[in-house]
Scaffold this active site. Structure first.
Site, PDB file in Angstrom:
ATOM      1  N   GLU A 129       0.810  -1.174   0.095  1.00  0.00           N
ATOM      2  CA  GLU A 129      -0.019   0.073  -0.099  1.00  0.00           C
ATOM      3  C   GLU A 129       0.930   1.221  -0.083  1.00  0.00           C
ATOM      4  O   GLU A 129       1.968   1.147   0.302  1.00  0.00           O
ATOM      5  CB  GLU A 129      -0.817  -0.259   1.407  1.00  0.00           C
ATOM      6  CG  GLU A 129      -1.791   1.173   1.621  1.00  0.00           C
ATOM      7  CD  GLU A 129      -2.708   1.205   0.552  1.00  0.00           C
ATOM      8  OE1 GLU A 129      -2.508   1.746  -0.457  1.00  0.00           O
ATOM      9  OE2 GLU A 129      -4.028   1.448   0.879  1.00  0.00           O
ATOM     10  N   ASP A 130       0.387   2.411  -0.310  1.00  0.00           N
ATOM     11  CA  ASP A 130       1.247   3.605  -0.626  1.00  0.00           C
ATOM     12  C   ASP A 130       1.209   4.218   1.076  1.00  0.00           C
ATOM     13  O   ASP A 130       2.233   4.652   1.414  1.00  0.00           O
ATOM     14  CB  ASP A 130       0.415   4.520  -1.314  1.00  0.00           C
ATOM     15  CG  ASP A 130      -1.067   4.822  -1.376  1.00  0.00           C
ATOM     16  OD1 ASP A 130      -1.652   4.299  -0.236  1.00  0.00           O
ATOM     17  OD2 ASP A 130      -1.402   5.802  -2.116  1.00  0.00           O
ATOM     18  N   ASP A 133      -3.034   5.411   6.876  1.00  0.00           N
ATOM     19  CA  ASP A 133      -3.379   6.739   7.661  1.00  0.00           C
ATOM     20  C   ASP A 133      -4.131   6.409   8.994  1.00  0.00           C
ATOM     21  O   ASP A 133      -3.622   6.146  10.088  1.00  0.00           O
ATOM     22  CB  ASP A 133      -3.838   7.574   6.762  1.00  0.00           C
ATOM     23  CG  ASP A 133      -4.351   9.140   7.364  1.00  0.00           C
ATOM     24  OD1 ASP A 133      -3.866   9.385   8.608  1.00  0.00           O
ATOM     25  OD2 ASP A 133      -4.996   9.901   6.619  1.00  0.00           O
ATOM     26  N   PHE A 182      -0.553  16.093   5.068  1.00  0.00           N
ATOM     27  CA  PHE A 182      -1.286  15.290   3.670  1.00  0.00           C
ATOM     28  C   PHE A 182       0.100  15.397   2.561  1.00  0.00           C
ATOM     29  O   PHE A 182       0.547  16.659   2.345  1.00  0.00           O
ATOM     30  CB  PHE A 182      -2.307  16.100   3.289  1.00  0.00           C
ATOM     31  CG  PHE A 182      -3.157  15.041   1.993  1.00  0.00           C
ATOM     32  CD1 PHE A 182      -3.800  14.296   2.499  1.00  0.00           C
ATOM     33  CD2 PHE A 182      -2.883  15.373   0.825  1.00  0.00           C
ATOM     34  CE1 PHE A 182      -4.406  13.341   1.669  1.00  0.00           C
ATOM     35  CE2 PHE A 182      -3.362  14.510   0.022  1.00  0.00           C
ATOM     36  CZ  PHE A 182      -4.397  13.469   0.313  1.00  0.00           C
ATOM     37  N   VAL A 183       0.371  14.262   2.070  1.00  0.00           N
ATOM     38  CA  VAL A 183       1.434  14.094   1.011  1.00  0.00           C
ATOM     39  C   VAL A 183       1.183  13.529  -0.072  1.00  0.00           C
ATOM     40  O   VAL A 183       0.087  12.931  -0.335  1.00  0.00           O
ATOM     41  CB  VAL A 183       2.694  13.417   1.858  1.00  0.00           C
ATOM     42  CG1 VAL A 183       3.210  14.128   2.924  1.00  0.00           C
ATOM     43  CG2 VAL A 183       2.236  11.913   2.101  1.00  0.00           C
ATOM     44  N   ASP A 189      -1.631  10.753  -4.226  1.00  0.00           N
ATOM     45  CA  ASP A 189      -2.287  11.841  -4.964  1.00  0.00           C
ATOM     46  C   ASP A 189      -3.089  12.869  -4.266  1.00  0.00           C
ATOM     47  O   ASP A 189      -3.537  12.448  -2.972  1.00  0.00           O
ATOM     48  CB  ASP A 189      -3.228  11.242  -5.965  1.00  0.00           C
ATOM     49  CG  ASP A 189      -4.511  10.745  -5.266  1.00  0.00           C
ATOM     50  OD1 ASP A 189      -4.421   9.936  -4.333  1.00  0.00           O
ATOM     51  OD2 ASP A 189      -5.681  11.089  -5.822  1.00  0.00           O
TER      52      ASP A 189
HETATM   53  P1  IMP Z   1      -6.544   5.285   5.727  1.00  0.00           P
HETATM   54  O1  IMP Z   1      -8.161   4.465   5.576  1.00  0.00           O
HETATM   55  O2  IMP Z   1      -7.185   6.704   6.610  1.00  0.00           O
HETATM   56  O3  IMP Z   1      -5.777   4.695   6.385  1.00  0.00           O
HETATM   57  O4  IMP Z   1      -6.433   5.969   4.423  1.00  0.00           O
HETATM   58  C1  IMP Z   1      -5.687   5.343   3.339  1.00  0.00           C
HETATM   59  C2  IMP Z   1      -5.806   5.959   2.093  1.00  0.00           C
HETATM   60  O5  IMP Z   1      -6.227   7.243   2.095  1.00  0.00           O
HETATM   61  C3  IMP Z   1      -4.546   5.805   1.248  1.00  0.00           C
HETATM   62  O6  IMP Z   1      -4.551   4.496   0.747  1.00  0.00           O
HETATM   63  C4  IMP Z   1      -4.917   7.150   0.521  1.00  0.00           C
HETATM   64  O7  IMP Z   1      -5.461   6.733  -0.672  1.00  0.00           O
HETATM   65  C5  IMP Z   1      -5.385   7.913   1.491  1.00  0.00           C
HETATM   66  N1  IMP Z   1      -4.297   8.845   1.916  1.00  0.00           N
HETATM   67  C6  IMP Z   1      -4.200   8.802   3.278  1.00  0.00           C
HETATM   68  N2  IMP Z   1      -3.345   9.790   3.507  1.00  0.00           N
HETATM   69  C7  IMP Z   1      -2.849  10.261   2.381  1.00  0.00           C
HETATM   70  C8  IMP Z   1      -1.986  11.471   2.184  1.00  0.00           C
HETATM   71  O8  IMP Z   1      -1.133  12.024   2.946  1.00  0.00           O
HETATM   72  N3  IMP Z   1      -1.694  11.601   0.924  1.00  0.00           N
HETATM   73  C9  IMP Z   1      -2.387  10.981   0.043  1.00  0.00           C
HETATM   74  N4  IMP Z   1      -3.407  10.013   0.174  1.00  0.00           N
HETATM   75  C10 IMP Z   1      -3.589   9.918   1.524  1.00  0.00           C
END
Ligand code: IMP
Length: 209
Positions: A129-130, A133, A182-183, A189
């Site tokens: 995964e990228d 968060d 936020f990066v 993206d």
């Molecule tokens: P989570 O469900 O909050 O862990 O978010 C995961 C998804 O949110 C990632 O796969 C990204 O697509 C997006 N995301 C969360 N933080 C960032 C960020 O800083 N930059 C870009 N996309 C993010």
């Protein structure tokens, strides 16, 4: 070296990138205007760390044939670079997901829009995964993938943003632990833009800085 020690290494890497963050300035053109970017994590930082991760994964999976499951769209540069440095026979498959949310916030409501092409029953699976968060997306994905009965399931994320975590998750391989910003870049993206930047930069006020 999974878990604590690896996390410690990752924190060292984070400290290094945060101290070197302001040193480089790059230009790119958007809508005809030149914009300045200051990488939070440089191309060189990424390259070195990806090689370390590939070495670690090779050590952990030597003699095995893991299946890498890349989560699209964000994983593509990271997974490609990781596998280029991985001296191990492996399979690669992808899942495409759409997370629902507003602007830079996710809600944890995830739809799988493209499926794995092969069965992973009894396989060693590494999800790539990228960024993790809040952890809601990864938690949903892991629950879903577990129902497919892999022998082993691990997580490799380029970035970890633990400050916003809502769900306790174990991440086996972490590229960099980053602060609550936020990066974009290197696959990440904002509104589908900036994935092609070769480095990672903080996105603020609707402009990368
Ligand atoms: P989570 O469900 O909050 O862990 O978010 C995961 C998804 O949110 C990632 O796969 C990204 O697509 C997006 N995301 C969360 N933080 C960032 C960020 O800083 N930059 C870009 N996309 C993010």
């Amino acid at each position: 070296m999974i878990g604590g020690a690896w996390q410690k290494l990752s924190l060292v890497a984070t400290r290094q990138i945060l101290t070197s963050a302001k040193k480089i300035e790059m230009n790119t053109v958007e809508k005809g205007a030149t914009m300045k970017f200051q990488p939070l994590i440089t191309e060189e930082d990424i390259r070195k760390r990806v090689i370390e991760l590939a070495t670690q994964i090779k050590r952990d999976f030597i003699g095995k044939e893991p299946v890498f499951v890349g989560i699209l769209n964000g994983c593509f540069p990271f997974l490609a670079d990781l596998l280029r440095h991985l001296d191990l026979t492996c399979l690669v498959d992808f899942m495409r997901i759409r997370s629902y949310g507003v602007a830079t916030e996710t809600t944890g409501v995830v739809e799988i829009t493209a499926e794995l092409q092969r069965s992973i029953v009894g396989r060693d699976v590494i999800v790539v995964e990228d960024i993790v968060d809040t952890g809601l997306t990864m938690s949903y994905l892991l629950d879903n993938i577990r129902t497919r009965r892999p022998a082993n399931l691990r997580v490799c994320t380029l970035l970890d943003k633990p400050a916003r975590r809502l769900i306790d998750l174990h991440l086996d391989y972490i590229g960099f632990t980053i602060p609550d910003r936020f990066v974009v870049g290197y696959g990440l993206d904002f509104d589908e833009k900036y994935r092609n930047l070769p480095y990672i930069t903080v996105y603020e006020d609707e402009r990368p800085i």
